[in-house]
Design a protein around this motif. Structure first.
Motif, PDB file in Angstrom:
ATOM      1  N   VAL A  60       2.108   0.084  -1.905  1.00 32.43           N
ATOM      2  CA  VAL A  60       3.451  -0.433  -2.168  1.00 32.43           C
ATOM      3  C   VAL A  60       3.507  -1.186  -3.490  1.00 32.43           C
ATOM      4  O   VAL A  60       4.425  -1.001  -4.285  1.00 32.43           O
ATOM      5  CB  VAL A  60       3.916  -1.327  -0.997  1.00 32.43           C
ATOM      6  CG1 VAL A  60       5.194  -2.071  -1.337  1.00 32.43           C
ATOM      7  CG2 VAL A  60       4.110  -0.501   0.255  1.00 32.43           C
ATOM      8  N   THR A  61       2.517  -2.056  -3.740  1.00 32.29           N
ATOM      9  CA  THR A  61       2.573  -2.917  -4.916  1.00 32.29           C
ATOM     10  C   THR A  61       1.793  -2.372  -6.109  1.00 32.29           C
ATOM     11  O   THR A  61       2.046  -2.790  -7.229  1.00 32.29           O
ATOM     12  CB  THR A  61       2.015  -4.311  -4.596  1.00 32.29           C
ATOM     13  OG1 THR A  61       0.645  -4.209  -4.244  1.00 32.29           O
ATOM     14  CG2 THR A  61       2.802  -4.960  -3.476  1.00 32.29           C
ATOM     15  N   GLY A  62       0.836  -1.512  -5.889  1.00 32.36           N
ATOM     16  CA  GLY A  62       0.000  -1.014  -6.971  1.00 32.36           C
ATOM     17  C   GLY A  62      -1.178  -1.921  -7.278  1.00 32.36           C
ATOM     18  O   GLY A  62      -1.921  -1.680  -8.214  1.00 32.36           O
ATOM     19  N   GLU A  63      -1.379  -2.959  -6.506  1.00 26.74           N
ATOM     20  CA  GLU A  63      -2.474  -3.913  -6.698  1.00 26.74           C
ATOM     21  C   GLU A  63      -3.640  -3.496  -5.814  1.00 26.74           C
ATOM     22  O   GLU A  63      -3.599  -3.632  -4.595  1.00 26.74           O
ATOM     23  CB  GLU A  63      -2.014  -5.322  -6.334  1.00 26.74           C
ATOM     24  CG  GLU A  63      -3.066  -6.371  -6.455  1.00 26.74           C
ATOM     25  CD  GLU A  63      -3.544  -6.556  -7.884  1.00 26.74           C
ATOM     26  OE1 GLU A  63      -4.736  -6.851  -8.048  1.00 26.74           O
ATOM     27  OE2 GLU A  63      -2.736  -6.394  -8.807  1.00 26.74           O
ATOM     28  N   VAL A  64      -4.715  -3.006  -6.416  1.00 22.61           N
ATOM     29  CA  VAL A  64      -5.838  -2.456  -5.681  1.00 22.61           C
ATOM     30  C   VAL A  64      -6.983  -3.463  -5.538  1.00 22.61           C
ATOM     31  O   VAL A  64      -7.903  -3.259  -4.766  1.00 22.61           O
ATOM     32  CB  VAL A  64      -6.341  -1.164  -6.373  1.00 22.61           C
ATOM     33  CG1 VAL A  64      -7.438  -0.499  -5.582  1.00 22.61           C
ATOM     34  CG2 VAL A  64      -5.207  -0.203  -6.586  1.00 22.61           C
ATOM     35  N   ALA A  79      -6.325   4.015  -3.831  1.00 26.74           N
ATOM     36  CA  ALA A  79      -6.042   3.314  -2.585  1.00 26.74           C
ATOM     37  C   ALA A  79      -6.343   4.171  -1.353  1.00 26.74           C
ATOM     38  O   ALA A  79      -7.033   3.710  -0.446  1.00 26.74           O
ATOM     39  CB  ALA A  79      -4.607   2.817  -2.573  1.00 26.74           C
ATOM     40  N   PRO A  80      -5.858   5.414  -1.273  1.00 30.50           N
ATOM     41  CA  PRO A  80      -6.213   6.228  -0.090  1.00 30.50           C
ATOM     42  C   PRO A  80      -7.715   6.485   0.024  1.00 30.50           C
ATOM     43  O   PRO A  80      -8.253   6.511   1.125  1.00 30.50           O
ATOM     44  CB  PRO A  80      -5.447   7.537  -0.306  1.00 30.50           C
ATOM     45  CG  PRO A  80      -4.364   7.214  -1.235  1.00 30.50           C
ATOM     46  CD  PRO A  80      -4.868   6.116  -2.108  1.00 30.50           C
ATOM     47  N   LEU A  92      -7.494  -4.749   8.760  1.00 33.15           N
ATOM     48  CA  LEU A  92      -7.435  -5.358   7.430  1.00 33.15           C
ATOM     49  C   LEU A  92      -7.416  -4.301   6.336  1.00 33.15           C
ATOM     50  O   LEU A  92      -6.585  -4.350   5.422  1.00 33.15           O
ATOM     51  CB  LEU A  92      -8.624  -6.293   7.223  1.00 33.15           C
ATOM     52  CG  LEU A  92      -8.761  -6.889   5.823  1.00 33.15           C
ATOM     53  CD1 LEU A  92      -7.725  -7.975   5.624  1.00 33.15           C
ATOM     54  CD2 LEU A  92     -10.152  -7.421   5.609  1.00 33.15           C
ATOM     55  N   VAL A  93      -8.305  -3.321   6.418  1.00 26.23           N
ATOM     56  CA  VAL A  93      -8.368  -2.277   5.394  1.00 26.23           C
ATOM     57  C   VAL A  93      -7.094  -1.428   5.417  1.00 26.23           C
ATOM     58  O   VAL A  93      -6.559  -1.074   4.363  1.00 26.23           O
ATOM     59  CB  VAL A  93      -9.627  -1.399   5.584  1.00 26.23           C
ATOM     60  CG1 VAL A  93      -9.580  -0.157   4.726  1.00 26.23           C
ATOM     61  CG2 VAL A  93     -10.868  -2.209   5.265  1.00 26.23           C
ATOM     62  N   GLY A  94      -6.586  -1.136   6.593  1.00 25.34           N
ATOM     63  CA  GLY A  94      -5.333  -0.375   6.674  1.00 25.34           C
ATOM     64  C   GLY A  94      -4.158  -1.142   6.093  1.00 25.34           C
ATOM     65  O   GLY A  94      -3.337  -0.587   5.355  1.00 25.34           O
ATOM     66  N   GLY A  95      -4.068  -2.419   6.417  1.00 22.21           N
ATOM     67  CA  GLY A  95      -2.988  -3.243   5.876  1.00 22.21           C
ATOM     68  C   GLY A  95      -3.089  -3.406   4.371  1.00 22.21           C
ATOM     69  O   GLY A  95      -2.070  -3.350   3.658  1.00 22.21           O
ATOM     70  N   LEU A  96      -4.293  -3.611   3.876  1.00 24.23           N
ATOM     71  CA  LEU A  96      -4.467  -3.717   2.428  1.00 24.23           C
ATOM     72  C   LEU A  96      -4.222  -2.380   1.732  1.00 24.23           C
ATOM     73  O   LEU A  96      -3.791  -2.349   0.583  1.00 24.23           O
ATOM     74  CB  LEU A  96      -5.864  -4.246   2.096  1.00 24.23           C
ATOM     75  CG  LEU A  96      -6.088  -5.720   2.391  1.00 24.23           C
ATOM     76  CD1 LEU A  96      -7.542  -6.097   2.134  1.00 24.23           C
ATOM     77  CD2 LEU A  96      -5.158  -6.592   1.588  1.00 24.23           C
TER      78      LEU A  96
END
Length: 63
Positions: free
Chosen positions: A30-34, A56-57, A20-24
């Protein structure tokens, strides 16, 4: 190696959380939505931060 009583029960939850955390994290890059990644890692603790390229990273590593 020590065997834990609920290890076989907890393992799928831990794997699901990592996925889940990797996918998010990918979604956030990609989207910039954190905000979804922030909620998965920090929960209700604190407000959702502004979008940053380094956040994000960092959240994926924390998660």
């Amino acid at each position: 190696m020590r065997r834990y009583r609920f290890g076989l029960v907890a393992m799928p939850f831990a794997v699901a959380y990592v996925v889940l955390v990797g996918g998010l994290g990918v979604f956030a890059l990609v989207t910039g939505e954190v905000s979804l990644l922030w909620f998965a890692v920090a929960g209700w603790w604190g407000p959702s931060p502004d979008v940053s390229s380094w956040l994000a990273p960092l959240l994926v590593l924390v998660g």
